[in-house]
Design an enzyme around this catalytic site. Structure first.
Site, PDB file in Angstrom:
ATOM      1  CG  ASP A  36      -1.941  -0.886   1.089  1.00 25.62           C
ATOM      2  OD1 ASP A  36      -2.128  -1.671   0.223  1.00 25.62           O
ATOM      3  OD2 ASP A  36      -2.787  -1.015   2.151  1.00 25.62           O
ATOM      4  CE1 TYR A  39      -2.910   1.848  -6.883  1.00 25.92           C
ATOM      5  CE2 TYR A  39      -3.265   3.654  -4.961  1.00 25.92           C
ATOM      6  CZ  TYR A  39      -3.702   2.861  -6.466  1.00 25.92           C
ATOM      7  OH  TYR A  39      -4.693   3.509  -7.105  1.00 25.92           O
ATOM      8  CG  ASP A  40      -0.672   5.592  -0.080  1.00 33.67           C
ATOM      9  OD1 ASP A  40      -1.524   5.221  -0.726  1.00 33.67           O
ATOM     10  OD2 ASP A  40      -0.530   5.328   1.249  1.00 33.67           O
ATOM     11  CD  GLU A 117     -26.793 -12.080 -11.655  1.00 38.85           C
ATOM     12  OE1 GLU A 117     -27.033 -10.806 -11.067  1.00 38.85           O
ATOM     13  OE2 GLU A 117     -26.800 -12.151 -12.883  1.00 38.85           O
ATOM     14  CE  LYS A 119     -33.047  -7.728  -4.651  1.00 40.27           C
ATOM     15  NZ  LYS A 119     -32.952  -6.739  -3.550  1.00 40.27           N
ATOM     16  CG  ASP A 121     -29.611  -5.059   1.730  1.00 40.79           C
ATOM     17  OD1 ASP A 121     -30.376  -4.091   1.062  1.00 40.79           O
ATOM     18  OD2 ASP A 121     -29.833  -5.185   3.035  1.00 40.79           O
ATOM     19  CD  GLU A 176     -27.503  -3.357  -4.850  1.00 43.10           C
ATOM     20  OE1 GLU A 176     -27.844  -3.114  -6.198  1.00 43.10           O
ATOM     21  OE2 GLU A 176     -28.213  -3.067  -4.015  1.00 43.10           O
ATOM     22  CE1 TYR A 228     -28.034  -4.734 -11.518  1.00 42.08           C
ATOM     23  CE2 TYR A 228     -27.291  -4.876  -9.593  1.00 42.08           C
ATOM     24  CZ  TYR A 228     -28.105  -4.263 -10.490  1.00 42.08           C
ATOM     25  OH  TYR A 228     -28.763  -3.172  -9.942  1.00 42.08           O
ATOM     26  CE  LYS A 293     -30.052 -10.433 -13.195  1.00 43.53           C
ATOM     27  NZ  LYS A 293     -28.915  -9.846 -13.079  1.00 43.53           N
ATOM     28  CE  LYS A 317     -36.242  -8.705  -1.549  1.00 43.05           C
ATOM     29  NZ  LYS A 317     -36.944  -7.651  -0.893  1.00 43.05           N
ATOM     30  CB  CYS A 411     -26.458  13.118  32.845  1.00 43.58           C
ATOM     31  SG  CYS A 411     -25.888  11.332  32.738  1.00 43.58           S
ATOM     32  CB  CYS A 414     -24.199  12.586  36.989  1.00 48.65           C
ATOM     33  SG  CYS A 414     -24.078  13.457  35.495  1.00 48.65           S
ATOM     34  CB  CYS A 429     -23.754  13.749  30.230  1.00 50.84           C
ATOM     35  SG  CYS A 429     -23.215  14.221  32.078  1.00 50.84           S
ATOM     36  CB  CYS A 434     -21.322  11.907  34.571  1.00 48.73           C
ATOM     37  SG  CYS A 434     -22.427  10.525  33.821  1.00 48.73           S
TER      38      CYS A 434
END
Ligand code: IVH
Length: 673
Positions: A36, A39-40, A117, A119, A121, A176, A228, A293, A317, A411, A414, A429, A434
C-alpha cells in the site's frame, strides 16, 4: 505555469498506467504486487506532477480516486434505458410459478436455463463508459432519472476508470455498490472509539457516502461494487447472461463470478436458493436474497418486460431475519465522552433463533427518521452490526396511546444538564463527575488496545465504583490488596494477579496511554500520530492548536479537542497524579525532536525516493511544517525531477533548495551546511 514537455507527458502516462495496473491487481484480481505504501508513493508522484502541470489532469487519471472539489448539488441525468426493479418470490413454490409463467409465455416445454446471482443489499448504480473511459456514474433515482454522482464513483477503487481488453465503444454497466461487513464494523468501531454516533447498517452508510457532495469524504469510505448487468451496449453482445458477466469481468469490471451458478432447470435454482439460505451468515457481505435470471440473452429479449419489471428475472427473498415486536421503553446510555445514546427496550422476540430484547436507536436523527414512539409496534432486524436494528414503525397499528420519545434534558446517570450542539446528532452530559462516564472511561482505559490491564473488566469495574474505591483512572494505581478482598469472588491469588497487572500497565507505549485517556476524536490511529510527533506527554500537553494543525492527518476538530483536554484543570490533576504514582508511558519508538520548529518546507517535482506524504511526515516529525506554495516564508524547497515553477521561484527568492538525497541526509543528521 510550466510547459509540458514530451518527457513529462511520458512520465505522467507511465505513472498513470502503473497505478491503473496496480489498482486492477489489487481490486480486480486480489493479487497485489506492491505494498500500500508503494502504491501511495506512486500516487503522490502523480499528484505532484499534476499539481505542477494541471493540463495533465484528466477524468480518468488515477488521481481522481482521492476525490476532488466539493459540489453545490448533484445534477439529474436520464438512464440509457430504465433501471427496472424486480418482482419478488418468497419460496420454492413461487419460483416454480415464475418458471411456469416463462414457459407459458414462450410456449415452450423444455427446461429453461437460469443464472442464480446473489442479491446484494446495497445501492444500485449505472456506470457509463465511452471509448473505455468512465464518463458518468448515476444513482437509480426513480428508474428513469437518477443523480449524477460521477466524482464519488471515481473514488471507489474497484470501479475501473478505464476498461481493458476488447471493450465496446459505449457501455452502460449496472451494479450494486455495497460495504463489506468487516469494513462496516471497523468503521463503526472507529466511530465508537472517537465518541461519534454509529451507522445503522452497511446499506445506509453506503447510500449516505454516495450522496456526499464532497467526494473526498466518499473516498474515505471502504465501498465496493458488484456488477450484475448492462443498460446499453454498442457492439456485439454475448449470448448468455453468464457470458455477459464474464465479459464485463474481462473488461476489468468487478463481478462476483465465483458466486454465480448456472442452473439447468428451476429445481436446480431451488437447490441453490436453499444452499444460500444456509451460507448467508458466513458471507463477508449482507445479501437479502437470490436473483434468478433467464440465462439466454435472446430469450430475455423475447420475454421483454412488464411496466417496471422484466419477465425474465425475479428476486427470491430470504426469510427475513426480522420480527415484529413492541417498543416498551427507551433507556439512555452514557458513553465515556458523555454522548447519550438512546437504546430501545423491546418486548422480547425471537428473530431467526435469537432472542432480541433491545436494539440500538443510534441517535436523534434516526429517531426522527423512523418517527418512532414508545408503545409502537416495530419491525426489528438482525443485520450488519452485532446489535439488532429497528427498521420500520408500523404506524397503521397505532392505538393513539403511543408517546413521543423525550430528548433527555438531564443525564440519566448523574442528573447534570445535557446539551446538544449544532450539527451533533446526540446530546451530551456536561457533568464533570458523571459515574456513567467514569465507568466507560475506566473500561476504555483498561481495554486491551489501551493500557491492557488483564482481569480489570466490567465486573471488577462495577464493584470498584460501587464501593467508591475509584474516582478516576489514577485511583487504580493506589488500590490495595485488602480493598479488593471485599469483592465478590475475590481470593488472594486473584487480587495479587490484578495488582500485578495494574503495576505492569505503568509502562505502556505512549500511544496506548494517549488512546486510553479517551480524548474525544483521538482514536488509536490519531494517538499514534500524536505520540510519534511529540514523543512525550509533556510535549503534547504543551502543544498549541497551530502546532497540532501543522500535522498531516490532524484537523481542527482533533486539534480543538486535544488542546481543550490538556487545558482542563481536572485532567491536569489526574495526569499529575498518574505521574506521581509511577505511570510512565514509554516514549514513541522514534522520539521526534523540534529541530525544525517553525521551518516551512515545500516539496515539488516528481519525488522518487519518498512520497510527498512521507516527506511531509519527516518534516513534521521534527516540528517543521509543509506548505504547498513557495513564498518569502518558505525556508526550504525539496525538488525532485521535473520540478518547474516552484523551483524557479525558490531560486529567485534565494531559498535553499535540496534534492531528495540532500533532504534525507539533512533530516537524519541535522546538517544544514
Ligand atoms: S438485476 C432488470 N441483479 O435489487 C434487472 N439486481 O429490485 C434489475 N440487486 O435495485 C436488477 N443484486 O439494485 C439485479 N444480482 C442482482 C442484484 C440486483 C442486487 C438490486 C438492484 C435493484 C434491486 C431489484
Amino acid at each position: 505555469m510550466s510547459k509540458t514537455t514530451d518527457s513529462v507527458r511520458q512520465q505522467h502516462a507511465s505513472l498513470s498506467e502503473q497505478l491503473h495496473r496496480h489498482n486492477r491487481l489489487y481490486h480486480g484480481l486480489d493479487q497485489p504486487e506492491i505494498s500500500d505504501a508503494e502504491y501511495d508513493r506512486l500516487m503522490q508522484q502523480l499528484l505532484a506532477l499534476e499539481a505542477q502541470f494541471p493540463e495533465l489532469i484528466s477524468n480518468d487519471s488515477p488521481s481522481q480516486r482521492v476525490g476532488s472539489e466539493p459540489l453545490d448539488s448533484f445534477s439529474s441525468v436520464s438512464h440509457a434505458s430504465p433501471m427496472l426493479s424486480l418482482e419478488n418470490a418468497f419460496n420454492a413454490e413461487q419460483l416454480r410459478e415464475f418458471d411456469a409463467r416463462i414457459k407459458r409465455f414462450l410456449s415452450r416445454e423444455e427446461a429453461i436455463e437460469y443464472l442464480c446471482e446473489m442479491k446484494l443489499d446495497g445501492v444500485a448504480v449505472a456506470l457509463t463508459y465511452e471509448a473505455g473511459k468512465l464518463v458518468r456514474g448515476a444513482t437509480r433515482g426513480d428508474g428513469s432519472r437518477g443523480e449524477e454522482i460521477t466524482r464519488n464513483i471515481r473514488t471507489i477503487g474497484s470501479i475501473p476508470l478505464r476498461l481493458q481488453d476488447d471493450f465496446p465503444p459505449r457501455l452502460e454497466v449496472r451494479g450494486e455498490i455495497y460495504m463489506e461487513l468487516a469494513a462496516f464494523r471497523k468503521l463503526n468501531e472507529q466511530r465508537r472509539e472517537e465518541g461519534e454516533a454509529t451507522f445503522a447498517n452497511p446499506r445506509n452508510v453506503t447510500a449516505g457516502s454516495l450522496r456526499q457532495l464532497d467526494s473526498k469524504l466518499t473516498a474515505k469510505r471502504p465501498l465496493t461494487i458488484s456488477c450484475y448487468g448492462i443498460g446499453a451496449i454498442e457492439g456485439s453482445e454475448p449470448q448468455s447472461h453468464y457470458q455477459l458477466l464474464a465479459t464485463l469481468r474481462r473488461w476489468g469490471l468487478k463481478v462476483n463470478l465465483e458466486t454465480l451458478r448456472v442452473a439447468g432447470d428451476i429445481e436446480a435454482v431451488i437447490d441453490r436458493y436453499q444452499e444460500l439460505i444456509e451460507l448467508r451468515d458466513q458471507l463477508p457481505y449482507e445479501i437479502d436474497g437470490m436473483v434468478v435470471k433467464v440465462n439466454s440473452r435472446s430469450l430475455q429479449q423475447e420475454l421483454g418486460e412488464k411496466s417496471r419489471t422484466p419477465r425474465w428475472a425475479i428476486a427470491c427473498k430470504f426469510p427475513p431475519r426480522q420480527a415484529e415486536t413492541v417498543l416498551e421503553s427507551v433507556r439512555f446510555q452514557v458513553g465515556r465522552t458523555g454522548a447519550i445514546t438512546p437504546v430501545a427496550n423491546l418486548k422480547p422476540v425471537s428473530v431467526s433463533g435469537v432472542t432480541v430484547s433491545s436494539a440500538s436507536l443510534h441517535n436523534w436523527d434516526e429517531i426522527e427518521r423512523l418517527g418512532i414512539r414508545i408503545g409502537d409496534r416495530v419491525v426489528v432486524e438482525r443485520a450488519g452490526d452485532v446489535i439488532p436494528d429497528i427498521v420500520k414503525v408500523l404506524r397503521k397499528k397505532r392505538s393513539g396511546t403511543e408517546q413521543v420519545i423525550p430528548e433527555p434534558t438531564e443525564c440519566p446517570a448523574c442528573g447534570s444538564p445535557v446539551s446538544r450542539e449544532a450539527g451533533e446528532v446526540v446530546p451530551r452530559c456536561q457533568g464533570l463527575s458523571c459515574p456513567a462516564q467514569l465507568k466507560e472511561s475506566l473500561k476504555h482505559f483498561c481495554a486491551r488496545r489501551a493500557m491492557d490491564i488483564d482481569g480489570l473488566g466490567d465486573r471488577i469495574i462495577d464493584q470498584l465504583l460501587r464501593l467508591e474505591l475509584v474516582n478516576s483512572v489514577a485511583d487504580l494505581y493506589q488500590l490495595q490488596k485488602e480493598q479488593l478482598f471485599q469483592f465478590e469472588r475475590m481470593g488472594e491469588k486473584l487480587a495479587e494477579k490484578l495488582l500485578t497487572a495494574i503495576t505492569a500497565s505503568k509502562q505502556r507505549p505512549l500511544e496506548r496511554f494517549l488512546f486510553g485517556l479517551g480524548i474525544r476524536h483521538v482514536g488509536s490511529h490519531v494517538a499514534k500520530v500524536l505520540s510519534r510527533r511529540f514523543g512525550s506527554l509533556d510535549a503534547l500537553a504543551a502543544a498549541d492548536a497551530e502546532q497540532l494543525l501543522a500535522i498531516h492527518e490532524i484537523g481542527p476538530q482533533v486539534a480543538d479537542s486535544v488542546t481543550r483536554f490538556f487545558a482542563d484543570p481536572r485532567n491536569q490533576e489526574i495526569l499529575a497524579r498518574l505521574r506521581q504514582l509511577g505511570v510512565a508511558p514509554i516514549p514513541s519508538e522514534q522520539p521526534l525532536g523540534d529541530r525544525l520548529q517553525g521551518k516551512v518546507f515545500v516539496f515539488t517535482g516528481a519525488l522518487e525516493r519518498f512520497s510527498r506524504k512521507e516527506g511531509e511526515a519527516l518534516v513534521e516529525a521534527q516540528g517543521g511544517r509543509a506548505s504547498g506554495s513557495v513564498s518569502k516564508k518558505t525556508d526550504y524547497v525539496v525538488a525532485g525531477p521535473g520540478a518547474g515553477s516552484k523551483l524557479a521561484k525558490a531560486e529567485q527568492l534565494g531559498i535553499k533548495v535540496f534534492n531528495e538525497e540532500e533532504f534525507l541526509s539533512y533530516i537524519k543528521q541535522g546538517d544544514d551546511s
